[in-house]
Design a protein around this motif. Structure first.
Motif, short mmCIF file in Angstrom:
data_model
loop_
_atom_site.label_atom_id
_atom_site.label_comp_id
_atom_site.label_asym_id
_atom_site.label_seq_id
_atom_site.Cartn_x
_atom_site.Cartn_y
_atom_site.Cartn_z
N UNK A 82 -11.62 20.52 -0.57
CA UNK A 82 -12.96 21.09 -0.77
C UNK A 82 -13.04 21.96 -2.03
N UNK A 83 -11.86 22.41 -2.54
CA UNK A 83 -11.88 23.21 -3.79
C UNK A 83 -11.73 22.30 -5.01
N UNK A 84 -11.88 21.00 -4.79
CA UNK A 84 -11.80 19.99 -5.86
C UNK A 84 -10.39 19.88 -6.44
N UNK A 85 -9.40 20.32 -5.68
CA UNK A 85 -8.01 20.19 -6.12
C UNK A 85 -7.45 18.85 -5.64
N UNK A 86 -6.79 18.06 -6.51
CA UNK A 86 -6.23 16.79 -6.05
C UNK A 86 -5.15 17.00 -5.01
N UNK B 103 4.72 16.09 -2.12
CA UNK B 103 5.30 14.88 -2.71
C UNK B 103 5.82 13.87 -1.68
N UNK B 104 5.38 14.00 -0.39
CA UNK B 104 5.83 13.02 0.60
C UNK B 104 5.17 11.67 0.28
N UNK B 105 5.94 10.62 0.46
CA UNK B 105 5.54 9.29 -0.04
C UNK B 105 5.65 8.29 1.11
N UNK B 106 4.52 7.70 1.51
CA UNK B 106 4.53 6.70 2.59
C UNK B 106 4.14 5.36 1.96
N UNK C 12 0.85 -1.19 0.00
CA UNK C 12 0.00 0.00 0.00
C UNK C 12 0.89 1.24 0.00
N UNK C 13 0.41 2.31 -0.61
CA UNK C 13 1.19 3.54 -0.61
C UNK C 13 0.28 4.76 -0.61
N UNK C 14 0.87 5.88 -0.24
CA UNK C 14 0.11 7.11 -0.06
C UNK C 14 1.02 8.26 -0.47
N UNK C 15 0.60 9.01 -1.49
CA UNK C 15 1.43 10.11 -1.98
C UNK C 15 0.72 11.44 -1.74
N UNK C 16 1.41 12.35 -1.05
CA UNK C 16 0.86 13.68 -0.84
C UNK C 16 1.25 14.52 -2.05
N UNK C 17 0.25 14.97 -2.80
CA UNK C 17 0.57 15.65 -4.07
C UNK C 17 1.10 17.06 -3.84
#
Ligand code: ADP
Length: 495
Positions: free
Chosen positions: A249-253, A172-175, A164-169
């Motif tokens: 909430x502003x629909x930004x990824x 760019x932090x990547x867990x 499993x992975x999780x990327x903060x766009x």
């Protein structure tokens, strides 16, 4: 401040307000006793105490310090002393203090959040401390449950070999879970970055699959793709990744979450199977070509024969040999569809002419249908002529195969803004809506009574769809069961 308050608020109103405030104690700063001056109803209720037993007594006589959390930093005495010495408010966001339940005669687990605010006297020294306590047991339990379910989900994922992975766009932090490191061929304790992972992806797949899917997923909210990766030892592996894009909430990824599965073994199996099909088909091609040649010789030789049976038998034999040739070509094409093996030879040609050639070819194999073509004036497309011909042939032979003898098959070609659309309609058995999207999957065939006597392998439309997608076009079908079908494809026109 208090002088201003009491001059504005009569004493009885001040008491009423205090009594009704949430979990509050007013404590005198008379170290080390810390006499309780007032307690709100809520405070008395959560501590199961009575006002007469609390007010006027030292805080630690009522709530012995040793009962509180062992950690001195957050014990009440150190908190009160800190407020007096630093003259600053001091908060303890969360601590555990179990409560005695007289009904069960047991202590029950409780969590609290507390804050201690200094109140200054006329000499500008800390005269009182306002101690407020909120029961946060429910919130702590909910958080614990969320953490537990998250770690259980992670465990479940690991048990099925999923990473499993999780990327903060934004930053760019990547867990990632430890399994991800293994899937990319590293020792499990090695720390890897998103950049390391990206560099291991096959460059063609990075460009054609990863980046395309990434941009697509920002619009659709999810993605699913398979790519080739290289391990540090240069061996080739396949992974399948699937996930979602979260938006603010502003629909930004803002985040991408997903799972990765190592599909190397099943890919290798598939390649072995494709290699086998390719080899077997190749071996079958040679004898079939010579059977076909002999049949043609015989047909020529017996052209003047008066024997009807000979003519019919030769015609049927020719039709069957052609069917078999088409099947074998289909299998050969299928084996060429592995990533990287599918090459298009683009050139400009008139699509009308190609349709006419395809109709002529199908007429040559013999059938009892009426094929009509509504041609338009010259329309040049830039595409792989042979492969587009293959798609048209597939549409035509299916139209014949899945409709009654003598019925009509209509081919039309339309120009729309920058695109050309080719349609093949029949009056045959048609397809139920729920089956329609599946027809383009490999080996998919509709299963029903009418299909029982019609042979096929379900690879023609799959190949057609791969060919059209390779041209950045679109393929589709419109149909109603029992009312015929219209298969179409759309191709971009030559610039
Ligand atoms: P095949 O015809 O060899 O089974 P295809 O990939 O060409 O393979 O077609 C897949 C399936 O789509 C067929 O098995 C059939 O169920 C359905 N199909 C294709 N063309 C038509 C058509 N013109 N009318 C009705 N069904 C069709």
């Amino acid at each position: 401040m208090s002088a201003t308050l009491t001059s504005v608020l009569p004493q009885n109103i001040f008491e009423t307000v205090f009594k009704n405030s949430p979990g509050s104690l007013l404590i005198m700063a008379d170290l080390p006793r810390f006499t309780i001056l007032a307690a709100s109803d809520d405070y008395l209720e959560i501590t199961s105490s009575v006002r007469e037993e609390v007010v006027g007594r030292g805080f630690f006589e009522v709530f012995p310090d040793e009962d509180v959390d062992e950690d001195v930093r957050i014990s009440a005495r150190s908190q009160f002393t800190k407020v007096v010495n630093t003259r600053q408010k001091s908060d303890v966001p969360a601590y555990r203090y179990d409560m005695f339940n007289p009904e069960t005669n047991k202590y029950t687990e409780h969590y609290w959040s507390c804050s201690n605010t200094p109140i200054f006297g006329t000499d500008n020294e800390v005269a009182y401390i306002l101690n407020t306590v909120v029961d946060i047991t429910e919130e702590v339990r909910a958080k614990e449950a969320a953490i537990e379910s998250e770690s259980r989900l992670r465990l479940a994922a690991e048990a099925t070999s999923l990473a499993t992975w999780d990327l903060n766009l934004e930053d760019q932090s990547f867990i990632y879970s430890p399994r991800l490191v293994e899937i990319f061929g590293h020792p499990v304790d090695r720390a890897i970055t998103l950049d390391d992972v990206r560099k291991q992806v096959n460059p063609d797949d990075m460009l054609n699959i990863v980046l395309t899917s990434y941009h697509e997923s920002l619009k659709t909210g999810n993605y699913l793709y398979e790519v080739r990766i290289y391990w540090p030892d240069k061996s080739l592996h396949w992974i399948k990744t699937q996930g979602i894009v979260l938006k603010d909430e502003k629909k930004q990824p803002v985040r991408m979450l997903g799972t990765i599965l190592d599909i190397t073994e099943s890919k290798r199996d598939e390649i072995r199977k494709n290699d086998f099909i390719a080899m077997a088909s190749h071996e079958l091609k040679t004898p079939l070509t010579s059977i076909k040649a002999y049949l043609q010789l015989l047909t020529k030789k017996l052209a003047n024969s008066e024997d009807d049976f000979t003519h019919t038998a030769l015609l049927k034999a020719n039709i069957q040999v052609n069917k078999m040739t088409n099947l074998i070509h289909g299998f050969l094409d299928l084996s060429k569809l592995e990533p990287g093996k599918f090459h298009l030879k683009l050139k400009d040609f008139d699509i009308n002419k190609l349709i006419e050639d395809s109709i002529a070819e199908i007429n040559h194999t013999g059938h009892d249908h009426i094929i009509e073509f509504e041609r338009v004036k010259r329309l040049t497309v830039q595409a792989d002529r042979e492969k587009i011909g293959q798609v048209i042939n597939n549409f035509l032979s299916n139209a014949i195969k899945y409709s009654d003898k003598g019925s009509k098959v209509t081919v039309s070609c339309r120009r729309t803004k920058g695109y050309v659309k080719v349609l093949v309609s029949d009056e045959g058995i048609g397809i139920k809506p729920k089956e329609q999207s599946k027809l383009f999957q490999r080996f998919y065939r509709v299963e029903n009574e009418k299909m029982k006597n019609i042979s096929g392998f379900g690879i023609g439309l799959y190949l057609a769809s791969e060919i059209i997608q390779g041209h950045k076009g679109k393929i589709g079908v419109k149909s109603e069961e029992g009312k015929g079908a219209t298969f179409y494809f759309i191709l971009p026109l030559a610039a």
